[in-house]
Design a protein around this motif. Structure first.
Motif, PDB file in Angstrom:
ATOM      1  N   THR A 224       0.966  -1.252   0.068  1.00 18.35           N
ATOM      2  CA  THR A 224       0.118   0.145   0.075  1.00 18.35           C
ATOM      3  C   THR A 224       0.922   1.406   0.005  1.00 18.35           C
ATOM      4  O   THR A 224       1.996   1.296   0.723  1.00 18.35           O
ATOM      5  CB  THR A 224      -0.858  -0.099   1.332  1.00 18.35           C
ATOM      6  OG1 THR A 224      -1.716  -1.103   1.201  1.00 18.35           O
ATOM      7  CG2 THR A 224      -1.629   1.257   1.366  1.00 18.35           C
ATOM      8  N   GLN A 225       0.604   2.084  -0.684  1.00 21.62           N
ATOM      9  CA  GLN A 225       1.415   3.427  -1.159  1.00 21.62           C
ATOM     10  C   GLN A 225       0.359   4.523  -0.494  1.00 21.62           C
ATOM     11  O   GLN A 225      -0.802   4.638  -0.726  1.00 21.62           O
ATOM     12  CB  GLN A 225       1.844   3.596  -2.578  1.00 21.62           C
ATOM     13  CG  GLN A 225       2.521   5.014  -2.550  1.00 21.62           C
ATOM     14  CD  GLN A 225       2.663   5.304  -4.235  1.00 21.62           C
ATOM     15  OE1 GLN A 225       3.797   4.624  -4.641  1.00 21.62           O
ATOM     16  NE2 GLN A 225       2.074   6.300  -4.583  1.00 21.62           N
ATOM     17  N   ILE A 226       1.279   5.154   0.377  1.00 24.93           N
ATOM     18  CA  ILE A 226       0.532   6.292   1.158  1.00 24.93           C
ATOM     19  C   ILE A 226       1.562   7.554   0.975  1.00 24.93           C
ATOM     20  O   ILE A 226       2.464   7.475   1.353  1.00 24.93           O
ATOM     21  CB  ILE A 226       0.366   6.191   2.524  1.00 24.93           C
ATOM     22  CG1 ILE A 226      -0.517   4.585   2.759  1.00 24.93           C
ATOM     23  CG2 ILE A 226      -0.407   7.355   3.285  1.00 24.93           C
ATOM     24  CD1 ILE A 226      -0.259   4.284   4.157  1.00 24.93           C
ATOM     25  N   GLN A 227       0.893   8.690   0.344  1.00 31.09           N
ATOM     26  CA  GLN A 227       1.600   9.803   0.237  1.00 31.09           C
ATOM     27  C   GLN A 227       1.327  10.776   1.446  1.00 31.09           C
ATOM     28  O   GLN A 227       0.059  11.233   1.435  1.00 31.09           O
ATOM     29  CB  GLN A 227       1.719  10.364  -1.124  1.00 31.09           C
ATOM     30  CG  GLN A 227       2.560  11.804  -1.143  1.00 31.09           C
ATOM     31  CD  GLN A 227       2.689  12.294  -2.630  1.00 31.09           C
ATOM     32  OE1 GLN A 227       2.515  11.439  -3.761  1.00 31.09           O
ATOM     33  NE2 GLN A 227       3.621  13.179  -2.657  1.00 31.09           N
TER      34      GLN A 227
ATOM     35  N   LEU B  46       6.689   9.245   0.550  1.00 31.05           N
ATOM     36  CA  LEU B  46       5.968   8.340   0.477  1.00 31.05           C
ATOM     37  C   LEU B  46       6.303   7.134   1.641  1.00 31.05           C
ATOM     38  O   LEU B  46       7.447   6.852   1.731  1.00 31.05           O
ATOM     39  CB  LEU B  46       6.246   7.621  -1.081  1.00 31.05           C
ATOM     40  CG  LEU B  46       5.875   8.603  -2.318  1.00 31.05           C
ATOM     41  CD1 LEU B  46       6.493   7.687  -3.435  1.00 31.05           C
ATOM     42  CD2 LEU B  46       4.313   8.546  -2.177  1.00 31.05           C
TER      43      LEU B  46
ATOM     44  N   TYR C  32       5.198   3.038   2.588  1.00 31.59           N
ATOM     45  CA  TYR C  32       4.747   1.784   1.910  1.00 31.59           C
ATOM     46  C   TYR C  32       4.612   0.592   2.989  1.00 31.59           C
ATOM     47  O   TYR C  32       5.272   0.482   4.006  1.00 31.59           O
ATOM     48  CB  TYR C  32       5.960   1.079   0.829  1.00 31.59           C
ATOM     49  CG  TYR C  32       6.227   1.923  -0.282  1.00 31.59           C
ATOM     50  CD1 TYR C  32       5.051   1.729  -1.446  1.00 31.59           C
ATOM     51  CD2 TYR C  32       6.781   3.126  -0.387  1.00 31.59           C
ATOM     52  CE1 TYR C  32       5.222   2.617  -2.641  1.00 31.59           C
ATOM     53  CE2 TYR C  32       7.181   3.766  -1.613  1.00 31.59           C
ATOM     54  CZ  TYR C  32       6.145   3.351  -2.535  1.00 31.59           C
ATOM     55  OH  TYR C  32       6.264   4.418  -3.599  1.00 31.59           O
TER      56      TYR C  32
ATOM     57  N   TYR D 248       2.167  -1.968  -6.120  1.00 30.82           N
ATOM     58  CA  TYR D 248       1.712  -1.342  -4.925  1.00 30.82           C
ATOM     59  C   TYR D 248       0.024  -1.067  -5.332  1.00 30.82           C
ATOM     60  O   TYR D 248      -0.252  -0.660  -6.554  1.00 30.82           O
ATOM     61  CB  TYR D 248       2.415  -0.035  -4.502  1.00 30.82           C
ATOM     62  CG  TYR D 248       2.645   1.102  -5.551  1.00 30.82           C
ATOM     63  CD1 TYR D 248       1.593   2.192  -5.588  1.00 30.82           C
ATOM     64  CD2 TYR D 248       3.701   1.166  -6.377  1.00 30.82           C
ATOM     65  CE1 TYR D 248       1.581   3.150  -6.507  1.00 30.82           C
ATOM     66  CE2 TYR D 248       3.667   2.416  -7.259  1.00 30.82           C
ATOM     67  CZ  TYR D 248       2.501   3.170  -7.330  1.00 30.82           C
ATOM     68  OH  TYR D 248       2.679   4.414  -8.250  1.00 30.82           O
ATOM     69  N   GLU D 249      -0.464  -0.476  -4.184  1.00 28.17           N
ATOM     70  CA  GLU D 249      -2.030  -0.094  -4.479  1.00 28.17           C
ATOM     71  C   GLU D 249      -1.974   1.279  -3.655  1.00 28.17           C
ATOM     72  O   GLU D 249      -1.556   1.324  -2.411  1.00 28.17           O
ATOM     73  CB  GLU D 249      -2.725  -1.130  -3.958  1.00 28.17           C
ATOM     74  CG  GLU D 249      -4.279  -1.183  -3.997  1.00 28.17           C
ATOM     75  CD  GLU D 249      -4.648  -0.824  -5.593  1.00 28.17           C
ATOM     76  OE1 GLU D 249      -5.168   0.392  -5.818  1.00 28.17           O
ATOM     77  OE2 GLU D 249      -4.382  -1.567  -6.470  1.00 28.17           O
ATOM     78  N   ASP D 250      -2.660   2.130  -4.134  1.00 27.83           N
ATOM     79  CA  ASP D 250      -2.725   3.539  -3.660  1.00 27.83           C
ATOM     80  C   ASP D 250      -4.107   4.082  -3.292  1.00 27.83           C
ATOM     81  O   ASP D 250      -4.221   4.925  -2.714  1.00 27.83           O
ATOM     82  CB  ASP D 250      -1.957   4.925  -4.316  1.00 27.83           C
ATOM     83  CG  ASP D 250      -2.558   4.771  -5.510  1.00 27.83           C
ATOM     84  OD1 ASP D 250      -3.609   4.092  -6.141  1.00 27.83           O
ATOM     85  OD2 ASP D 250      -1.928   5.701  -6.366  1.00 27.83           O
ATOM     86  N   ARG D 251      -5.128   3.134  -3.599  1.00 22.18           N
ATOM     87  CA  ARG D 251      -6.564   3.462  -3.357  1.00 22.18           C
ATOM     88  C   ARG D 251      -7.257   2.188  -2.691  1.00 22.18           C
ATOM     89  O   ARG D 251      -8.111   1.742  -3.121  1.00 22.18           O
ATOM     90  CB  ARG D 251      -7.203   3.745  -4.518  1.00 22.18           C
ATOM     91  CG  ARG D 251      -6.890   5.166  -5.026  1.00 22.18           C
ATOM     92  CD  ARG D 251      -7.352   5.556  -6.382  1.00 22.18           C
ATOM     93  NE  ARG D 251      -6.890   4.863  -7.509  1.00 22.18           N
ATOM     94  CZ  ARG D 251      -6.613   5.257  -8.566  1.00 22.18           C
ATOM     95  NH1 ARG D 251      -7.831   6.113  -9.084  1.00 22.18           N
ATOM     96  NH2 ARG D 251      -6.204   4.392  -9.596  1.00 22.18           N
TER      97      ARG D 251
ATOM     98  N   LEU E 142      -5.338   8.115   3.649  1.00 24.52           N
ATOM     99  CA  LEU E 142      -6.108   7.310   2.453  1.00 24.52           C
ATOM    100  C   LEU E 142      -7.388   7.928   2.052  1.00 24.52           C
ATOM    101  O   LEU E 142      -8.078   7.309   3.063  1.00 24.52           O
ATOM    102  CB  LEU E 142      -5.773   6.070   2.043  1.00 24.52           C
ATOM    103  CG  LEU E 142      -4.298   5.295   2.143  1.00 24.52           C
ATOM    104  CD1 LEU E 142      -4.218   3.885   2.295  1.00 24.52           C
ATOM    105  CD2 LEU E 142      -3.861   5.916   0.656  1.00 24.52           C
TER     106      LEU E 142
END
Length: 151
Positions: free
Chosen positions: A23-26, A31, A33, A58-61, A88
């Motif tokens: 999971t990617q979170i900015q 960033l 992970y 990765y998934e960001d949503r 997110l």
């Protein structure tokens, strides 16, 4: 639990990932992970392919994230990861599953991330983000609990 969710979601716009996609979170310029135990992403059919790009790594949503608690990960799951996951916009629920007792905690965005507890007295866990009533017996299928002996 993951197999049940995979079968339930089959044929829908949702995908389930188990420990193999980050999971990617900015947050600001950084960033972050994480590898959740289970994450589910649901995307509507896209008219514009550039709006719905997918990444194999990765998934960001994610819509739903599930973590199985262990002594070595519990503190991080409850603090750092939970804080970051709340950033997110897509995330609707964060689920913590105890491995040493029948105990599920759900934190939902639409409930201001308030704590919901499901224990042995509960027969079903409501995962409204994927419109599913999940039996606790399914979550803990084949799990043998051992009693801790105090010396």
């Amino acid at each position: 639990m993951a197999a049940f969710l995979r079968n339930y979601l089959r044929g829908s716009s949702c995908r389930i990932y188990m420990e193999n996609v980050k999971t990617q979170i900015q947050i600001a310029q950084n960033l972050h992970y994480y590898y959740p135990d289970i994450q589910i992403t649901c995307r509507a059919a896209a008219n514009n392919a550039s709006d719905e790009t997918e990444n194999a790594y990765y998934e960001d949503r994610p819509k739903l994230i599930i973590e199985v608690l262990s002594p070595s990960t519990e503190r991080r799951d409850r603090a750092e990861k939970f804080y970051h996951y709340q950033q997110l916009d897509s995330l609707e629920a964060y689920v913590l599953v105890a491995q040493d007792t029948r105990r599920i905690e759900i934190y939902r965005r639409n409930n201001n991330w308030a704590w919901e507890l499901y224990t042995e007295e509960t027969t079903q866990v409501h995962l409204q983000s994927v419109e599913l009533e999940l039996p606790l017996d399914v979550i803990y299928e084949d799990v043998v609990f051992t009693e801790h002996v105090m010396l």
